[in-house]
Write a protein that holds these residues in place. Sequence first.
Motif, PDB file in Angstrom:
ATOM      1  N   LYS A  51      30.438  58.858  29.426  1.00 60.95           N
ATOM      2  CA  LYS A  51      29.125  58.380  28.983  1.00 60.95           C
ATOM      3  C   LYS A  51      27.795  58.699  29.889  1.00 60.95           C
ATOM      4  O   LYS A  51      26.770  58.984  29.381  1.00 60.95           O
ATOM      5  N   ILE A  52      28.153  58.457  31.052  1.00 61.79           N
ATOM      6  CA  ILE A  52      27.146  59.085  32.269  1.00 61.79           C
ATOM      7  C   ILE A  52      26.746  60.388  31.858  1.00 61.79           C
ATOM      8  O   ILE A  52      25.465  60.655  32.011  1.00 61.79           O
ATOM      9  N   ALA A  53      27.558  61.296  31.763  1.00 59.98           N
ATOM     10  CA  ALA A  53      27.172  62.687  31.389  1.00 59.98           C
ATOM     11  C   ALA A  53      26.336  62.846  30.265  1.00 59.98           C
ATOM     12  O   ALA A  53      25.257  63.924  30.067  1.00 59.98           O
ATOM     13  N   LYS A  54      26.862  62.080  29.355  1.00 55.16           N
ATOM     14  CA  LYS A  54      25.862  62.053  28.215  1.00 55.16           C
ATOM     15  C   LYS A  54      24.534  61.561  28.315  1.00 55.16           C
ATOM     16  O   LYS A  54      23.396  62.095  27.809  1.00 55.16           O
ATOM     17  N   LYS A  55      24.428  60.607  29.286  1.00 53.03           N
ATOM     18  CA  LYS A  55      23.096  60.004  29.301  1.00 53.03           C
ATOM     19  C   LYS A  55      22.118  61.006  30.238  1.00 53.03           C
ATOM     20  O   LYS A  55      20.960  61.148  30.243  1.00 53.03           O
ATOM     21  N   MET A  56      22.681  61.687  31.124  1.00 55.60           N
ATOM     22  CA  MET A  56      22.085  63.050  31.957  1.00 55.60           C
ATOM     23  C   MET A  56      21.675  63.884  31.191  1.00 55.60           C
ATOM     24  O   MET A  56      20.299  64.463  31.284  1.00 55.60           O
ATOM     25  N   ALA A  57      22.470  64.249  30.048  1.00 58.61           N
ATOM     26  CA  ALA A  57      21.918  65.230  29.021  1.00 58.61           C
ATOM     27  C   ALA A  57      20.626  64.874  28.309  1.00 58.61           C
ATOM     28  O   ALA A  57      19.831  65.398  28.052  1.00 58.61           O
ATOM     29  N   GLU A  58      20.692  63.645  27.963  1.00 58.67           N
ATOM     30  CA  GLU A  58      19.670  62.650  27.402  1.00 58.67           C
ATOM     31  C   GLU A  58      18.616  62.940  28.192  1.00 58.67           C
ATOM     32  O   GLU A  58      17.129  63.172  27.450  1.00 58.67           O
ATOM     33  N   GLN A  59      18.275  62.703  29.403  1.00 55.99           N
ATOM     34  CA  GLN A  59      17.323  62.739  30.276  1.00 55.99           C
ATOM     35  C   GLN A  59      17.066  64.283  30.891  1.00 55.99           C
ATOM     36  O   GLN A  59      16.046  64.387  31.794  1.00 55.99           O
ATOM     37  N   GLY A  60      17.701  65.247  30.439  1.00 56.89           N
ATOM     38  CA  GLY A  60      17.588  66.649  30.706  1.00 56.89           C
ATOM     39  C   GLY A  60      18.044  66.825  32.096  1.00 56.89           C
ATOM     40  O   GLY A  60      17.706  67.798  32.782  1.00 56.89           O
ATOM     41  N   ILE A  61      19.180  66.260  32.553  1.00 58.22           N
ATOM     42  CA  ILE A  61      19.699  66.627  33.977  1.00 58.22           C
ATOM     43  C   ILE A  61      20.786  67.392  33.725  1.00 58.22           C
ATOM     44  O   ILE A  61      21.852  66.965  32.904  1.00 58.22           O
TER      45      ILE A  61
ATOM     46  N   GLU B   2      27.125  57.677  38.438  1.00 57.13           N
ATOM     47  CA  GLU B   2      26.180  56.594  37.932  1.00 57.13           C
ATOM     48  C   GLU B   2      25.177  56.357  38.817  1.00 57.13           C
ATOM     49  O   GLU B   2      23.732  56.026  38.529  1.00 57.13           O
ATOM     50  N   HIS B   3      25.233  56.255  40.212  1.00 55.92           N
ATOM     51  CA  HIS B   3      24.285  56.251  41.214  1.00 55.92           C
ATOM     52  C   HIS B   3      22.995  56.833  40.860  1.00 55.92           C
ATOM     53  O   HIS B   3      21.859  56.816  41.120  1.00 55.92           O
ATOM     54  N   SER B   4      23.379  58.258  40.647  1.00 52.48           N
ATOM     55  CA  SER B   4      22.414  59.441  40.445  1.00 52.48           C
ATOM     56  C   SER B   4      21.311  59.192  39.221  1.00 52.48           C
ATOM     57  O   SER B   4      20.238  59.299  39.361  1.00 52.48           O
ATOM     58  N   LEU B   5      21.871  58.213  38.251  1.00 54.00           N
ATOM     59  CA  LEU B   5      21.068  57.985  37.175  1.00 54.00           C
ATOM     60  C   LEU B   5      20.085  56.790  37.528  1.00 54.00           C
ATOM     61  O   LEU B   5      18.847  56.706  36.955  1.00 54.00           O
ATOM     62  N   ARG B   6      20.144  56.353  38.513  1.00 50.77           N
ATOM     63  CA  ARG B   6      19.279  54.907  39.203  1.00 50.77           C
ATOM     64  C   ARG B   6      18.180  55.477  39.949  1.00 50.77           C
ATOM     65  O   ARG B   6      17.255  54.982  40.364  1.00 50.77           O
TER      66      ARG B   6
ATOM     67  N   ASP C  56      39.733  70.795  33.792  1.00 52.79           N
ATOM     68  CA  ASP C  56      39.522  70.569  32.258  1.00 52.79           C
ATOM     69  C   ASP C  56      38.180  69.851  32.075  1.00 52.79           C
ATOM     70  O   ASP C  56      37.390  69.697  31.514  1.00 52.79           O
ATOM     71  N   PHE C  57      38.386  68.576  32.949  1.00 50.01           N
ATOM     72  CA  PHE C  57      37.758  67.431  32.709  1.00 50.01           C
ATOM     73  C   PHE C  57      36.333  67.857  33.327  1.00 50.01           C
ATOM     74  O   PHE C  57      35.259  67.522  32.615  1.00 50.01           O
ATOM     75  N   TYR C  58      36.083  68.458  34.428  1.00 51.22           N
ATOM     76  CA  TYR C  58      34.823  68.985  34.993  1.00 51.22           C
ATOM     77  C   TYR C  58      34.289  69.984  34.333  1.00 51.22           C
ATOM     78  O   TYR C  58      33.001  70.231  33.920  1.00 51.22           O
ATOM     79  N   LEU C  59      35.154  70.714  33.472  1.00 52.99           N
ATOM     80  CA  LEU C  59      34.547  71.727  32.429  1.00 52.99           C
ATOM     81  C   LEU C  59      33.821  71.048  31.461  1.00 52.99           C
ATOM     82  O   LEU C  59      32.820  71.451  30.830  1.00 52.99           O
ATOM     83  N   ALA C  60      34.492  70.112  31.050  1.00 51.50           N
ATOM     84  CA  ALA C  60      33.852  69.178  29.845  1.00 51.50           C
ATOM     85  C   ALA C  60      32.324  68.685  30.469  1.00 51.50           C
ATOM     86  O   ALA C  60      31.370  68.603  29.858  1.00 51.50           O
ATOM     87  N   LEU C  61      32.444  67.868  31.714  1.00 53.86           N
ATOM     88  CA  LEU C  61      31.026  67.401  32.048  1.00 53.86           C
ATOM     89  C   LEU C  61      30.067  68.643  32.290  1.00 53.86           C
ATOM     90  O   LEU C  61      28.834  68.524  31.991  1.00 53.86           O
ATOM     91  N   ALA C  62      30.504  69.644  32.643  1.00 49.51           N
ATOM     92  CA  ALA C  62      29.325  70.964  32.596  1.00 49.51           C
ATOM     93  C   ALA C  62      29.069  71.420  31.274  1.00 49.51           C
ATOM     94  O   ALA C  62      27.757  71.491  31.038  1.00 49.51           O
ATOM     95  N   LYS C  63      29.816  71.269  30.342  1.00 49.80           N
ATOM     96  CA  LYS C  63      29.481  71.533  28.983  1.00 49.80           C
ATOM     97  C   LYS C  63      28.539  70.590  28.445  1.00 49.80           C
ATOM     98  O   LYS C  63      27.445  70.666  27.748  1.00 49.80           O
ATOM     99  N   ILE C  64      28.853  69.151  28.517  1.00 47.53           N
ATOM    100  CA  ILE C  64      27.962  68.049  28.140  1.00 47.53           C
ATOM    101  C   ILE C  64      26.505  68.469  28.737  1.00 47.53           C
ATOM    102  O   ILE C  64      25.340  67.943  27.979  1.00 47.53           O
ATOM    103  N   THR C  65      26.469  68.381  30.000  1.00 37.69           N
ATOM    104  CA  THR C  65      24.984  68.417  30.524  1.00 37.69           C
ATOM    105  C   THR C  65      24.387  69.836  30.613  1.00 37.69           C
ATOM    106  O   THR C  65      23.540  70.293  31.198  1.00 37.69           O
TER     107      THR C  65
END
Length: 403
Positions: free
Chosen positions: A149-159, A104-108, A179-188
Amino acid sequence: MLILNSDLLFIHDCTASQTPYISGTVSRCLEIVSVIQGLGNLDTRKEGMRVGLIAFCDHGKDEDFVTKDFGGFTFDVEQFYHNLRSLEANGGSDYPEAVTAALEHSLRLEWRTDAAKLVILITDAAPHGIGEEDDEFPQGDPNGHDPLKIAKKMAEQGITMLIVACEPVLSNENDYAHDFYLALAKITRGKLVPLLDVRVLSAFIIGYALEQMGLEELSRQYSEPIKGLHKSGFTLKEMVNAVWEWLSGKENKVYELKYNQVYEEPPEFDEVVNTWADGKDILSVREQSTPRSSKQRVPARCIAPPGGWPKTTVDVTLMNMNERDIIDFMYLDPDPDLDAIRTHGPAPIQNGSLQPGEISRQPRKLLAHTDYYFSLKCGSQKRNHIKQNFSSKQDMDVSIHFK
């Protein structure tokens, strides 16, 4: 030649188990930045690559901090190196850590809109709230942030995100983290890579950064022409064929990160990863019954024995020598003393020379998987500089020929 602005953010776990990984990042950070700058043809003064650092521990009252950044992004590599050297590994009473707070800090931070945006997350722990045992915050981040939610915001911003999984701890000692981190990688649209040997950390980061920069550059080049095809009524297949013709007709060069896949995934893992990736938030996914596939993803044969992997050597024969020749060589120790790095900084380049009496057709043992730089000295003049990396799979008699 690839020319592209890039914002590269390191998010580094600073809990107690991370000492060797922090040392590894410190020892290789200047190499990482210089290689990316050189291969990417980046200018570090007014444009090009910026680097940033966010460190995280946990939310407990005994922790030094939850998250810490160092003034956002900077072009100053020396300052970035100084920030890295200040990190110390402490705390982390329960297994999960404040990963969500760091994301979340990274998005700021102030990301540039015209840059390739890359996050490097280095950790061996899960975020709070995904179902791990011994979680002092089982409902997730105490400030209400959700990593999906944060990962999806990252994806929207091209991160995009490279998750460097410190193994075998992350995948073999957590129920859901892999498995959870694989999901974050997939989202972004990123990657998860297994780090079993801290010496390859720089290769992972360099390869990922160059790959993403190359893809971003291609996207910039062809986004408007593709939009034009779409407006003209081209079908998806027709657009794919058109782009393929464009790419085939030009000298497009994109680096690709390739690595040995060590994970032994169970049959159901794709479904589990998709369940996490498609979920609205971690609570709604857990209410469905928290998805879980088996532990022990990293087989025993891939886990380093106590004391680490033995150094591999190859026999090298130096040819075309005479009694007046001297060979100077230098290399960077692939297995440096991490405690010394913490105290004194990156391991110095190792130097050596072979005097005339030592040069013969008898093999000399050199380290495998290590870049050596040789130069032949005839009298007072040096010539014929050669870079050579020896593989342990090569024939045991490898010759270096000086013309």
